[in-house]
Motif scaffolding. Structure first.
Motif, mmCIF file in Angstrom:
data_model
loop_
_atom_site.group_PDB
_atom_site.id
_atom_site.type_symbol
_atom_site.label_atom_id
_atom_site.label_comp_id
_atom_site.label_asym_id
_atom_site.label_seq_id
_atom_site.Cartn_x
_atom_site.Cartn_y
_atom_site.Cartn_z
ATOM 1 N N THR A 281 29.412 40.971 -46.933
ATOM 2 C CA THR A 281 30.132 40.037 -46.051
ATOM 3 C C THR A 281 29.288 38.848 -45.614
ATOM 4 O O THR A 281 29.825 37.861 -45.101
ATOM 5 N N THR B 222 33.955 39.835 -37.598
ATOM 6 C CA THR B 222 35.110 38.964 -37.839
ATOM 7 C C THR B 222 35.199 37.934 -36.710
ATOM 8 O O THR B 222 34.388 37.928 -35.787
ATOM 9 N N LYS B 223 36.206 37.064 -36.791
ATOM 10 C CA LYS B 223 36.400 36.075 -35.725
ATOM 11 C C LYS B 223 36.766 36.740 -34.406
ATOM 12 O O LYS B 223 36.505 36.202 -33.329
#
Length: 493
Positions: free
Chosen positions: A354, A374-375
């Motif tokens: 990632t 993640t966001k």
């Protein structure tokens, strides 16, 4: 984790062994309690089945015969010395210990301030204790301690210390941390008791190293790893070997000080009751191991965890390179590598895939769950949610938290609290999940699985925030991290 330690047998045999030692001396036994009396998580990790409060539970079986005296070094009060595991100063930990002991019905009438020299902060602390009904006693620095035995065992040595008034046959001497002066308090009391014609004895209760396990047994090596910052080294007890022809394990400080202690016993009591440092101990933990393979495996994992902790502390600027180097040598000695920690490789692989921090957790059935950044979520927050979904048999594609629940919290963090990181920490994600559980049956099902995360292992590819570290610890997750930060910022919280 497979159980390797019989906790019930431990409670029974340990309390009886202490009763036998009291009977050996007649009127009174001063029992020095090393390590942690009621939150011994190290012991519970390396001896699966050992409860963190086992020693306190054992003491409860003797509570009608026992009282507790807490010892604290006045210099530690003055320096605001902090317990690394709890993040509180030693003086506050004394208050915490008193509250815990009293809540269990144990008698805690006294506190001893050692190395007392009218330090201003120590004087204020004494006032706080006396205002709350505690007896406070002073012990002083003795020149050339512990080598000048003739001075130490005299009216100008131990004789200058306050005599601690006690009322029970068993007097447990404990402290918030090492270097507090527990042994010196015990010996000083023996001196005063002898002058008063009271038959009193001394014994030491220290769980590690376990005297009747081999020197290089993983449990004993894990103790060396845990005390690498103190430079403790496990050794064969030469005094015990000479006296009895039996090999037992002790550690360097007790072995080095034993000739001096023996001379003190002879001066105080007329004859030493012990022939070796091992003789002084009353620890029965080694007799309660029921699965050596299980405790060996658990201890090896603890050694690796200690290695990662030492590396991370070095990165944080609060650890010594020598500590990590020593634990690294212990790992080589036990033929261990970081690859022997199952959660490390999956976390590193996820981070490589990632290009961002990742984390992995091993569930009780051996299944490994990962989490990515993640966001919306940090890696550990994602890992927790994924683990709970797995435990609750919730399909991966099902979102147990809607973005509409997370986004207002992010807005609050950034717009109102001034945070530069909008991603949710583990505490925030768990609060959001608990709120969702009120109306969302799937979220409620996931929340019900939280207790099953206790005693699992996790690894993160970066050093985590204090918040995430604290929450994972409260959940009972045994965390390690790579010794690197996600960003190069100098100020971190």
């Amino acid at each position: 984790m497979k159980i390797g330690f019989d906790n019930d047998k431990y409670l029974e045999t340990q309390s009886q062994h202490i009763r036998d030692r009291i009977a050996k001396f007649g009127d009174k036994l001063y029992l020095e309690f090393g390590g942690k009396l009621f939150d011994d998580y190290h012991a519970s990790r390396v001896l699966p089945g050992f409860k963190p409060d086992s020693k306190l539970q054992m003491l409860m079986q003797l509570k009608d015969e026992a009282e507790i005296v807490i010892v604290i070094n006045a210099d530690d009060i003055e320096k605001n010395k902090v317990r690394g595991d709890l993040g509180i100063t030693y003086d506050l930990d004394v208050l915490r210990l008193i509250d815990v002991f009293r809540s269990r019905g144990l008698l805690v009438p006294s506190v001893v301030l050692t190395r007392f020299a009218d330090q201003p902060t120590a004087v204020k602390f004494e006032k706080r204790l006396t205002e709350n009904g505690l007896n406070v006693y002073h012990h002083f620095t003795i020149p050339n301690y512990p080598t000048d035995v003739d001075l130490i065992v005299s009216d100008n040595g131990y004789g200058k210390n306050d005599y601690v008034e006690t009322s029970r046959r068993l007097v447990v001497i404990t402290a918030p941390g090492p270097g507090s002066g527990k042994m010196a308090v015990c010996l000083s009391q023996l001196y005063h008791e002898h002058k008063r014609g009271v038959k009193a004895g001394y014994a030491k209760f220290e769980t590690f190293p376990i005297w009747n396990l081999p020197l290089k047994h993983p449990v004993n090596v894990a103790y060396e790893a845990a005390t690498a910052d103190l430079n403790d080294v496990n050794m064969i007890d030469p005094f015990h070997l000479e006296a009895y022809g039996k090999t037992t394990v002790n550690y360097n400080r007790d072995i080095e000080i034993f000739p001096v202690l023996n001379t003190m016993f002879e001066l105080i009591l007329g004859k030493s009751p012990y022939k070796s440092p091992t003789d002084m101990g009353v620890n029965m933990a080694g007799n309660c191991i029921i699965d050596d393979e299980a405790v060996s495996k658990a201890a090896n994992q603890e050694i690796i965890r200690r290695y990662y902790a030492a590396l991370s502390n070095q990165t944080k600027g609060v650890g010594s390179p020598d500590e990590a180097f020593k634990i690294g040598l212990l790992m080589k000695q036990n033929k261990l590598t970081t690859d022997d920690r199952p959660v490390v490789a999956p976390a590193l692989k996820k981070a490589e895939e990632t290009g961002a921090p990742a984390a992995a957790i091993e569930l009780s059935d051996g299944k490994i769950i990962t989490g990515k950044t993640t966001k919306l979520l940090g890696a550990c927050s994602a890992m927790l949610l994924n683990a709970l979904k797995s435990l609750a048999n919730i399909p991966d594609e099902v979102d147990i938290l809607d973005a509409a629940v997370i986004e207002p919290i992010q807005k609050l963090k950034v717009s109102n609290f001034g945070s530069v990181n909008p991603r949710l920490h583990t505490d925030e994600i768990l609060i959001a999940l608990s709120m969702s559980a009120v109306t969302n049956p799937t979220a409620r099902l996931a929340m019900e699985k939280l207790p099953e995360l206790r005693d699992t292992d996790a690894h993160a590819t970066v050093i985590l925030s204090e918040t995430d570290t604290r929450i994972l610890k409260k959940l009972g997750i045994r965390l390690t991290t790579e010794p690197t930060y996600e960003t190069q910022r100098l100020y971190r919280k």
